[in-house]
Design an enzyme around this catalytic site. Structure first.
Site, PDB file in Angstrom:
ATOM      1  N   LYS A 158      14.083 -68.772  -3.037  1.00 16.43           N
ATOM      2  CA  LYS A 158      13.349 -68.355  -1.835  1.00 16.43           C
ATOM      3  C   LYS A 158      11.983 -69.022  -1.763  1.00 16.43           C
ATOM      4  CE  LYS A 158      15.206 -63.703  -1.087  1.00 16.43           C
ATOM      5  NZ  LYS A 158      14.834 -62.276  -0.878  1.00 16.43           N
ATOM      6  N   GLY A 164      12.159 -65.043   7.950  1.00 16.99           N
ATOM      7  CA  GLY A 164      13.115 -65.435   8.973  1.00 16.99           C
ATOM      8  C   GLY A 164      14.298 -66.219   8.450  1.00 16.99           C
ATOM      9  N   HIS A 208      21.292 -54.853   4.090  1.00 19.43           N
ATOM     10  CA  HIS A 208      19.868 -55.172   4.292  1.00 19.43           C
ATOM     11  C   HIS A 208      19.284 -54.022   5.112  1.00 19.43           C
ATOM     12  CE1 HIS A 208      16.602 -58.311   5.426  1.00 19.43           C
ATOM     13  NE2 HIS A 208      16.173 -57.103   5.700  1.00 19.43           N
ATOM     14  N   LYS A 237      19.049 -62.803  11.054  1.00 18.33           N
ATOM     15  CA  LYS A 237      19.591 -61.557  11.596  1.00 18.33           C
ATOM     16  C   LYS A 237      20.176 -61.786  12.996  1.00 18.33           C
ATOM     17  CE  LYS A 237      15.971 -59.059   9.130  1.00 18.33           C
ATOM     18  NZ  LYS A 237      14.685 -58.325   9.288  1.00 18.33           N
ATOM     19  N   GLU A 275      11.288 -54.165   3.180  1.00 21.63           N
ATOM     20  CA  GLU A 275      12.702 -54.526   3.225  1.00 21.63           C
ATOM     21  C   GLU A 275      13.363 -54.310   1.866  1.00 21.63           C
ATOM     22  OE1 GLU A 275      13.737 -57.972   5.323  1.00 21.63           O
ATOM     23  OE2 GLU A 275      12.123 -57.773   6.785  1.00 21.63           O
ATOM     24  N   ASN A 290       7.209 -57.559   5.277  1.00 24.90           N
ATOM     25  CA  ASN A 290       6.778 -58.381   6.397  1.00 24.90           C
ATOM     26  C   ASN A 290       5.504 -57.792   6.988  1.00 24.90           C
ATOM     27  OD1 ASN A 290       8.825 -60.544   6.779  1.00 24.90           O
ATOM     28  ND2 ASN A 290      10.184 -58.777   6.841  1.00 24.90           N
ATOM     29  N   ARG A 292       3.788 -57.869   9.696  1.00 27.17           N
ATOM     30  CA  ARG A 292       3.717 -58.154  11.132  1.00 27.17           C
ATOM     31  C   ARG A 292       4.699 -57.250  11.861  1.00 27.17           C
ATOM     32  NH1 ARG A 292       8.631 -60.727  11.425  1.00 27.17           N
ATOM     33  NH2 ARG A 292       9.198 -62.029   9.659  1.00 27.17           N
ATOM     34  N   VAL A 295      11.007 -58.731  15.026  1.00 24.28           N
ATOM     35  CA  VAL A 295      11.845 -58.988  16.207  1.00 24.28           C
ATOM     36  C   VAL A 295      12.594 -57.714  16.601  1.00 24.28           C
ATOM     37  CG1 VAL A 295      13.798 -60.317  17.105  1.00 24.28           C
ATOM     38  CG2 VAL A 295      12.118 -61.426  15.629  1.00 24.28           C
ATOM     39  N   ARG A 338      20.667 -60.080  19.451  1.00 20.38           N
ATOM     40  CA  ARG A 338      19.851 -61.241  19.797  1.00 20.38           C
ATOM     41  C   ARG A 338      20.719 -62.259  20.531  1.00 20.38           C
ATOM     42  NH1 ARG A 338      15.944 -62.457  14.568  1.00 20.38           N
ATOM     43  NH2 ARG A 338      15.684 -60.289  13.886  1.00 20.38           N
TER      44      ARG A 338
END
Length: 451
Positions: A158, A164, A208, A237, A275, A290, A292, A295, A338
């Site tokens: 990672k 994202g 998740h 996602k 998460e 995260n 922020r 989405v 999405r």
């Protein structure tokens, strides 16, 4: 309260923030690239400032140009949205130095939690369960190989500054490690200007599950329940829902309590997401935080009745949380799909172009977040997501039926989209039973045989 907020983003999240600000009586300033002169966020904002050419590096990722715009228009706060500079600690620090309120956590917290490797170590120190992995940053494939031998294969590679799904690869064996590591590192450098990597044991077929956090500057921290984001294609996602069909009340309480402890350990402030990976035995592990808005925040808004963007703004303006944990109630079930301008039949190749006809679904419990309109030209330079369909029902079964109806009603002509692909996902028996995990797409859809 703030008088003027500059929005350092584009697309549907910029439109979403403008709408929230209007309802709060706050003036908004849009920044836009030359490719976004006719974009909806540029049109809707009270003011708009061009910050450069189409390339993100010369516009939406250019810290100096964005801050110069904020200073020039007299903005007293800046909302970063998601993506771009939203988790860039240097940008947040620059805002602090310019005395422009960054609507998010402090730069020091972003640096600590935005770097995934450092976030892991913070959680380990706080006693939060994490997936076994490296404690120190990994910079070369040689270092990575040594670490992988200790962790054991398969390993997840990672980007430390990632998010994202970018800069992530799985190495099943020593033989394929180097190629996967270098590929992930190249993605990390391109996407985040940072080649720092870390490794963790790959947990096979987990769920998740992420918890939405709100924290004010007075030490009050609460969670707003969870979202299940297990339906992913190559770590991106696709479908999210709240609450998770996999959680019992006792597990929800335990994970929520852990998420709050994680936020407190980080000294967190504003909206954020903790998460977790949830394995088949019901064990959960901290994955990342995260720093922020996400989405998928609308599904949490649907089941709680709260406006997360407004709460972000209130917290940034120095207000206390208006409610305690005991006042948060989750009502009904919400789903989000999405819609991307991509062609599933061609390996999800991006399909920029002109929207020649559009009809957005509506009705009770249906919401569409989008920045496209009839005649809008989707530029080829940015993320391909063009809309989010969000539904809210009394229970999961009703929410699924409502989503199927909304996707059927959606019309987006002129470009290829993932609309039909999403219908197949929602209609799949495994999804309808709530049994999906992160291998769902790979198992049932990766060959596109059901498209």
């Amino acid at each position: 309260m703030f008088q003027k907020i500059l929005i350092a983003n584009r697309g549907e999240i910029a439109v979403r923030i403008i709408q929230a600000c209007r309802e709060m009586g706050i003036s908004t300033v849009a920044v836009y690239s030359e490719a976004d002169r006719e974009a909806l966020h540029t049109i809707l904002a009270d003011e708009a400032v061009c910050i450069g050419p189409a390339s993100p590096g010369e516009s939406y990722l250019n810290r100096e140009r964005i801050l110069s715009a904020a200073i020039a228009v007299g903005a007293d706060a800046l909302h970063p949205g998601f993506g771009f500079l939203s988790e860039n600690s240097k940008f947040a620090e620059m805002c602090e130095r310019c005395r422009i309120r960054f609507i998010g956590p402090k730069s020091s917290v972003i640096a600590r939690m935005g770097n995934k490797a450092e976030a892991r170590n913070t959680m380990i120190t706080a006693g939060i369960p994490v997936v076994p992995g490296t404690k120190e940053p990994v910079f070369t494939e040689k270092e990575g190989l040594m670490a992988a031998e200790k962790i054991g294969y398969p390993v997840m590679i990672k980007a430390a500054a990632g998010g994202g799904g970018r800069g992530m690869r799985v190495a099943e064996s020593k033989e394929e490690f180097t190629a996967q590591f270098l590929t992930a590192q190249r993605e990390a450098e391109k996407g985040f200007s940072d080649k720092t990597m870390y490794l963790e044991r790959f947990v096979k077929n987990p769920r998740h599950v992420e918890f939405q956090i709100l924290a004010d500057s007075y030490g009050n921290v609460i969670h707003l329940g969870e979202r299940d984001c297990s339906v992913q294609r190559r770590h991106q996602k696709m479908v999210e829902e709240a609450p998770s069909p996999a959680l019992t009340e006792s597990l929800r309480e335990a994970m929520g309590r852990t998420a709050v402890e994680a936020a407190k350990a980080a000294g967190y402030e504003n909206a954020g997401t903790v998460e977790f990976l949830l394995d088949e035995e019901g064990h959960f592990y901290f994955m990342e935080m995260n720093t922020r808005i996400q989405v998928e925040h609308p599904v949490t808004e649907a089941v709680t009745g709260l406006d997360l963007v407004k709460e972000q703004i209130r917290i940034a303006a120095g207000e206390r949380l208006r409610f305690g944990q005991e006042e948060i109630r989750l009502t009904g079930h919400a789903l989000e799909c999405r819609i991307n301008a991509e062609d599933p039949e061609k390996n999800f190749k991006p399909c920029p172009g002109i929207i020649s006809d559009i009809h957005l679904p509506g009705g009770n419990g249906v919401r569409v977040d989008t920045a496209v309109y009839n005649g809008y030209q989707i530029p080829p330079y940015y993320d391909s997501m063009i809309a989010k369909i969000i539904v809210h029902g009394e229970d999961r079964e009703e929410a699924i039926r409502k989503m199927e109806r909304a996707l059927d009603e959606l019309v987006l002509e002129g470009v290829e989209t993932t609309q039909e692909y999403q219908l197949k996902i929602i209609g799949h028996p495994v999804f309808q039973e709530g049994k999906q995990d992160t291998s769902f797409i790979e198992k049932y859809f990766e060959d596109n045989s059901l498209c």
